[in-house]
Each structure stands twice: as C-alpha cells, then as structure tokens.
Write an enzyme that holds these catalytic residues in place. Structure first.
Site, mmCIF file in Angstrom:
data_model
loop_
_atom_site.group_PDB
_atom_site.id
_atom_site.type_symbol
_atom_site.label_atom_id
_atom_site.label_comp_id
_atom_site.label_asym_id
_atom_site.label_seq_id
_atom_site.Cartn_x
_atom_site.Cartn_y
_atom_site.Cartn_z
ATOM 1 N N HIS A 1 0.828 -1.151 -0.169
ATOM 2 C CA HIS A 1 -0.074 -0.015 0.055
ATOM 3 C C HIS A 1 0.711 1.290 -0.004
ATOM 4 O O HIS A 1 2.058 1.479 0.733
ATOM 5 C CB HIS A 1 -1.115 -0.061 1.113
ATOM 6 C CG HIS A 1 -0.533 0.279 2.379
ATOM 7 N ND1 HIS A 1 -0.064 1.241 2.998
ATOM 8 C CD2 HIS A 1 -0.166 -0.891 3.444
ATOM 9 C CE1 HIS A 1 0.321 0.924 4.454
ATOM 10 N NE2 HIS A 1 0.334 -0.260 4.627
ATOM 11 N N ASP B 1 6.061 1.975 6.940
ATOM 12 C CA ASP B 1 4.701 1.267 6.685
ATOM 13 C C ASP B 1 3.778 2.125 5.535
ATOM 14 O O ASP B 1 3.157 3.149 5.961
ATOM 15 C CB ASP B 1 3.927 1.326 7.922
ATOM 16 C CG ASP B 1 2.765 0.501 7.927
ATOM 17 O OD1 ASP B 1 2.412 -0.084 6.776
ATOM 18 O OD2 ASP B 1 1.786 0.782 8.917
ATOM 19 N N GLU C 1 -5.218 1.880 2.853
ATOM 20 C CA GLU C 1 -5.057 0.644 3.265
ATOM 21 C C GLU C 1 -5.280 0.916 4.945
ATOM 22 O O GLU C 1 -5.885 0.327 5.689
ATOM 23 C CB GLU C 1 -3.509 -0.048 3.405
ATOM 24 C CG GLU C 1 -3.525 -1.453 4.252
ATOM 25 C CD GLU C 1 -3.043 -1.346 5.625
ATOM 26 O OE1 GLU C 1 -3.054 -2.300 6.453
ATOM 27 O OE2 GLU C 1 -2.556 -0.098 6.026
ATOM 28 N N GLU C 2 -4.854 2.154 5.495
ATOM 29 C CA GLU C 2 -5.109 2.588 6.562
ATOM 30 C C GLU C 2 -6.264 3.043 7.203
ATOM 31 O O GLU C 2 -6.589 3.073 8.255
ATOM 32 C CB GLU C 2 -3.890 3.921 6.947
ATOM 33 C CG GLU C 2 -2.383 3.518 6.557
ATOM 34 C CD GLU C 2 -1.879 2.440 7.664
ATOM 35 O OE1 GLU C 2 -2.462 1.899 8.401
ATOM 36 O OE2 GLU C 2 -0.599 2.239 7.418
ATOM 37 N N HIS D 1 3.595 3.325 12.775
ATOM 38 C CA HIS D 1 2.365 4.650 12.755
ATOM 39 C C HIS D 1 2.743 5.866 13.764
ATOM 40 O O HIS D 1 2.062 6.460 14.625
ATOM 41 C CB HIS D 1 1.056 4.207 13.366
ATOM 42 C CG HIS D 1 0.257 3.155 12.295
ATOM 43 N ND1 HIS D 1 -0.971 2.742 12.527
ATOM 44 C CD2 HIS D 1 0.902 2.621 11.161
ATOM 45 C CE1 HIS D 1 -1.279 1.895 11.443
ATOM 46 N NE2 HIS D 1 -0.172 1.824 10.666
#
Length: 341
Positions: free
Chosen positions: A65, A173, A201-202, A312
């Site tokens: 992603h 990420d 995606e998140e 994150h």
C-alpha cells in the site's frame, strides 16, 4: 536488492490515505519502462502487469500500500489555530510537539495546553486529540485561511537515516513494501506476475478490496510492515517479532487466517534462499490481506512483513538486513506460487 535511495525518496514524499498522488507518480516513473501494462484504477490504485519467461500456473498478485497514517484539518479557530482529525490509527501519545506539514508545504507544530496549566490528573494522561491543535503561526482565521483549508492533509516531518544498519524514517509502513515490489518488477521474472500498489489501506483496506476485485487473482502475497515490540519493558512473550531477525510471517491476525500451505511454503523459501525468517508471535493487527483473501470466490493469501518499531508514528525503525532479506524471500516465494507449487 532494493534501492535505499529510492526508499528515501518514497518515504520523504507525502501521501496520507486518500492523497497518494505524489507516491503514485514516483512509482509510475520507476516502473513504466519495465511493466508490460500499467493501469490506474478509479480509486487510485496502480496495477502493473509484467510478463515472465513462463506463463504463470497460478495467477499471482503482489500487493503493497502507498498510503501512510497522518491527519487532516477539520476546523480553523478564530485565533488561527487548526483543529484536526487523525487519518489511520495513530497513538495520540506520539502527537504533541511534533513538527508537521499541512497541505502543500505549510509548516506547523502540534500543540496543547501548557503543562503548567494542567491539573495533576491531566499531567498523568496523554492529551486527547480533541484537545490538540496545529499551530502554523497564523494570528487569525483569515490569515490561516490564506494558507490552509479544512480537508488539507497533514503529515509528520521526520528524518531519513541509515546509521548502524537500520533505517529510521516516517512512512516505512508501507513505502518499504513499495520499494521491494518496484525492485522485483524491474528484474527478469520467471513467471507472469501482477503488482498492485494500493491506496487507503490505513482507513479500511479500500484500495486492496477494489484491486483484488479487478485483478481476480488466484493467490496473493501481501508485503507489509508489522509491529516489533522488542524494546525495554516488554516481556519476551509479548514482543511479537524482533528487528534484525528477518522478515515476519503471520499465521493469523484480526482480519485473516492465512493459507496454511503458503505459510509453510514461505518458511521453505527462506530456507532455500538462506535468509532469516520469523513467525509473528501474536494474533493482532491486520493488513490488506483482510480484504484480498475474501475477494470474489476467495484468494489464497500469504503476508510477508518487515519487523518495525514505532509503527504509525513520526519515525519508525526497520533493519536494512530485514529489508533486503524480505525481497529475497518474496522473490523466491512468488516463483514457487506462480509456478504452481
């Protein structure tokens, strides 16, 4: 071997969920000379097909992603301060005092009520997002509105550092996954393969849901980053995985029960290529596999992740060794799956 300079370029570009255009353009620039067919879907996914030396016996999609967690402006106060909401799962403990960029390059800092005005009870707790604000230095709403608007994306500002064999950066990420897939796509392939660089995606796996529907693969490899809790104060059985011990394979998370044969096949591929490999020692989290494996009639799915500390947050950390070994493992695993093993 995936290029650290490319990874730096990807990580330093900005692209929270729903605002992945800058990342997509970098990837397009990199892969156009190597892909046989490239498509940008209505939602913003980038699908790239490349022919291999042989026709695939199992139609395989490799997925990473493009988006990162961040924030978005929701309201401008009369005094010029910006209220915001998080985009994706951000631990509010990491927010206060962080430098950020708003919109198309406006610098700011996340602020809160001064500590000397807090009660003793408030000092012991992290500040709720509703009590935080972004200060861009504007002294009025009118002045702030000349630079930013509600809906503008907000990203952390951070370094990109490769000291001590590690990589420290914002958005590892999943820009690390994107970099791995870009490098694989540039290589001669043994079998035909489809590469999916997906959005959002998140915020709900939206990109992978639509990409898998369009691509209709038989199998998928999801390339991700996963939480490594191998830090001070965490018991050994709760550390999940370890930075520097190789790519991580999941047997189950909160969204997916992974294909058991492919899970074992990934360990076999690691042994064949001589790379380190570790099992994720928890049933936690989730990734694009959650949407892909239930697409249409079902897709046999496996995830290969990079162990990542401080996921994150403004700065995450992965190992260069894990980064390169993950690519070696994924390349061999993709050959085995596409070859019909």
């Amino acid at each position: 071997m995936a290029d650290l300079a490319l990874l730096e370029r990807l990580c330093c570009a900005r692209g929270i969920s729903g605002c992945e255009e800058e990342i997509r353009e970098i990837i397009l620039e990199e892969i156009r000379p190597y892909a046989d067919c490239v498509e940008v879907t209505p939602l913003g996914n980038l699908l790239a097909f490349k022919k291999g030396a042989n026709r695939a016996k199992t139609k395989l999609m490799l997925n990473a992603h493009m988006d990162e967690v961040g924030m978005t402006v929701t309201y401008i106060e009369d005094n010029g301060l910006l209220r915001f909401a998080t985009v994706g799962g951000i631990d509010r403990r990491v927010l206060c005092g962080k430098p950020v960029t708003v919109g198309k390059g406006v610098p700011g800092v996340i602020g809160a009520k001064p500590i000397h005005l807090l009660t003793s009870e408030e000092r012991e707790k992290s500040v709720p997002v509703k009590d935080l604000y972004i200060d861009i230095g504007a002294l009025s709403r009118q002045e702030a509105e000349e630079a930013v608007s509600p809906g503008d994306p907000v990203t952390f500002d951070s370094l990109f550092d490769t000291a001590h064999g590690m990589i420290k950066s914002r958005a590892l990420d999943d820009r690390a996954g994107c970099a791995i897939l870009i490098d694989l796509l540039k290589k001669p392939l043994l079998y035909d393969m489809l590469f999916a660089f997906v959005v959002q995606e998140e915020t709900g796996l939206n990109g992978s849901k639509t990409a898998a529907y369009i691509a209709d693969p038989d199998a998928a490899i999801v390339v991700e980053s996963t939480t490594a809790a191998d830090v001070a104060g965490v018991p050994e059985d709760k550390q999940v995985c370890h930075v520097g011990s190789g790519p991580v394979l999941s047997f189950m998370d909160r969204r997916t029960i992974y294909d058991r044969a492919y899970y074992q096949m990934a360990f076999d591929a690691a042994k064949e290529t001589g790379v380190s490999c570790q099992a994720k020692q928890a049933v936690a989290g989730g990734n694009d596999a959650g949407a892909i494996h239930v697409s249409r009639g079902g897709v046999r799915t496996v995830a290969v992740s990079l162990p990542c500390r401080y996921l994150h947050s403004a700065v995450s950390l992965i190992s260069q060794k894990d980064f390169h070994e993950a690519e070696t493992l994924i390349e061999r695993l993709a050959e085995k799956i596409a070859g019909g093993e």
